[in-house]
Design a protein around this motif. Sequence first.
Motif, PDB file in Angstrom:
ATOM      1  N   ARG A   1      -5.324  -3.253  33.437  1.00 26.16           N
ATOM      2  CA  ARG A   1      -5.807  -4.632  33.514  1.00 26.16           C
ATOM      3  C   ARG A   1      -7.275  -4.596  33.119  1.00 26.16           C
ATOM      4  O   ARG A   1      -8.118  -4.091  33.850  1.00 26.16           O
TER       5      ARG A   1
ATOM      6  N   THR B   1      -1.338 -18.034  29.439  1.00 28.13           N
ATOM      7  CA  THR B   1      -1.193 -17.120  28.304  1.00 28.13           C
ATOM      8  C   THR B   1      -2.509 -16.943  27.582  1.00 28.13           C
ATOM      9  O   THR B   1      -2.914 -15.834  27.229  1.00 28.13           O
TER      10      THR B   1
ATOM     11  N   GLN C   1      -8.258  -9.691  27.155  1.00 26.52           N
ATOM     12  CA  GLN C   1      -8.188  -8.412  26.456  1.00 26.52           C
ATOM     13  C   GLN C   1      -9.522  -8.101  25.791  1.00 26.52           C
ATOM     14  O   GLN C   1     -10.293  -9.005  25.475  1.00 26.52           O
TER      15      GLN C   1
ATOM     16  N   TYR D   1     -10.846  -6.277  32.462  1.00 29.29           N
ATOM     17  CA  TYR D   1     -11.629  -7.413  32.936  1.00 29.29           C
ATOM     18  C   TYR D   1     -13.049  -7.286  32.397  1.00 29.29           C
ATOM     19  O   TYR D   1     -13.634  -6.196  32.394  1.00 29.29           O
TER      20      TYR D   1
ATOM     21  N   GLU E   1       2.953  -6.560  35.705  1.00 26.57           N
ATOM     22  CA  GLU E   1       2.803  -7.856  35.043  1.00 26.57           C
ATOM     23  C   GLU E   1       1.345  -8.294  34.892  1.00 26.57           C
ATOM     24  O   GLU E   1       1.052  -9.228  34.137  1.00 26.57           O
ATOM     25  N   ASP E   2       0.428  -7.639  35.580  1.00 31.16           N
ATOM     26  CA  ASP E   2      -0.991  -7.972  35.441  1.00 31.16           C
ATOM     27  C   ASP E   2      -1.678  -7.155  34.347  1.00 31.16           C
ATOM     28  O   ASP E   2      -2.828  -7.431  34.004  1.00 31.16           O
ATOM     29  N   GLN E   3      -0.992  -6.166  33.821  1.00 24.11           N
ATOM     30  CA  GLN E   3      -1.584  -5.374  32.748  1.00 24.11           C
ATOM     31  C   GLN E   3      -1.713  -6.239  31.500  1.00 24.11           C
ATOM     32  O   GLN E   3      -0.803  -6.979  31.141  1.00 24.11           O
ATOM     33  N   ASN E   4      -2.865  -6.175  30.870  1.00 24.99           N
ATOM     34  CA  ASN E   4      -3.076  -6.949  29.640  1.00 24.99           C
ATOM     35  C   ASN E   4      -3.543  -6.097  28.475  1.00 24.99           C
ATOM     36  O   ASN E   4      -3.769  -6.614  27.381  1.00 24.99           O
ATOM     37  N   THR E   5      -3.704  -4.797  28.714  1.00 24.68           N
ATOM     38  CA  THR E   5      -4.212  -3.900  27.678  1.00 24.68           C
ATOM     39  C   THR E   5      -3.427  -2.595  27.707  1.00 24.68           C
ATOM     40  O   THR E   5      -3.346  -1.957  28.756  1.00 24.68           O
TER      41      THR E   5
ATOM     42  N   ALA F   1      -4.767 -14.745  29.571  1.00 27.25           N
ATOM     43  CA  ALA F   1      -4.391 -13.330  29.469  1.00 27.25           C
ATOM     44  C   ALA F   1      -4.859 -12.737  28.156  1.00 27.25           C
ATOM     45  O   ALA F   1      -5.349 -11.614  28.094  1.00 27.25           O
ATOM     46  N   VAL F   2      -4.722 -13.535  27.055  1.00 29.19           N
ATOM     47  CA  VAL F   2      -5.144 -13.042  25.745  1.00 29.19           C
ATOM     48  C   VAL F   2      -6.654 -12.853  25.718  1.00 29.19           C
ATOM     49  O   VAL F   2      -7.174 -11.845  25.243  1.00 29.19           O
TER      50      VAL F   2
END
Length: 293
Positions: free
Chosen positions: A279, A18, A25, A281, A205-209, A21-22
């Motif tokens: 996603r 978690t 961003q 990066y 599920e890999d999207q973070n933004t 993932a944060v």
Amino acid sequence: MKEVKKIVMLSLLTAVFTASAVLAQPETPVSEWSGKTILLVGAHPDDDSRSYGTLSMLRENGNEVYVLLMTTGNVGTKDPDMTRDRLARIRRGEELRALNEIGIPEENYINLGYTDGMLEFADKEEVARRLVKWYRKIRPDVLFAFDPGYGYQKWLKTDHRRASYLAVDAARAAEWRLIFPGQITQDGLEAHLIEEYMFFSGVEEDQNTWVDISGKHADRKFEAVSMHVSQFSSAWDDYNGTDLEAEDLEPEDREAFLKKMRSRVYDNQKDGAAVEGFRYYKGIPDGIGHRDH
């Protein structure tokens, strides 16, 4: 006791994942980016439509935005009377009208001219060299591209699959001055490192933004995607006329086409707002596919 240790270990792994993932961003929200140079790389005219709302926002906020597509889109039709040359001209016109709707000028559009559906069979070194040259010319801060996968190999259809890997392979090559050195010694360019990436069309599920495009940017996206008549209307089977636009379609077909375009724009929601998911990066290109946990 073993069970407790297992639960603790799973909790720690979840926490690490978690936190990772944060941290992945953007430090500054995309909606606040300004003064950056943005380059989107795709395979076909309309591949950039996944990001039209975000590109509209970035352009309005004072970023320089470029779109580079590798093929002319000259094969994607079921019209028995269509030719490759005619379709290439149609797709170019649609792309330029779409970009105009989101504020991107024609001079910021680049097309490498490869044949639709054949990118996998083009000489990889040649394509990479051409991409690297554009990267070194434009010197983007952020690269938008198809997601090649995050800890796994992402399956994408032909052209999209090759475009996803070529985009990041070229990013890695662009930073090393001894790769394609003639661009530096003869063309006066410099090696360039791209450190920020926005990957689209990946696993959800890999999207973070998620970029909130609701309001004018969603509306502009709708107007822009509605320029791609040859791809999403009955013109796919029978393209009549030149520079066909939505208003030129028969009423029933026009309504069906516009309904489909509205769905593409407004149905992708998060917390009640129209969004585009990516996603994000940041780092050297070598780490684009690595999981950190």
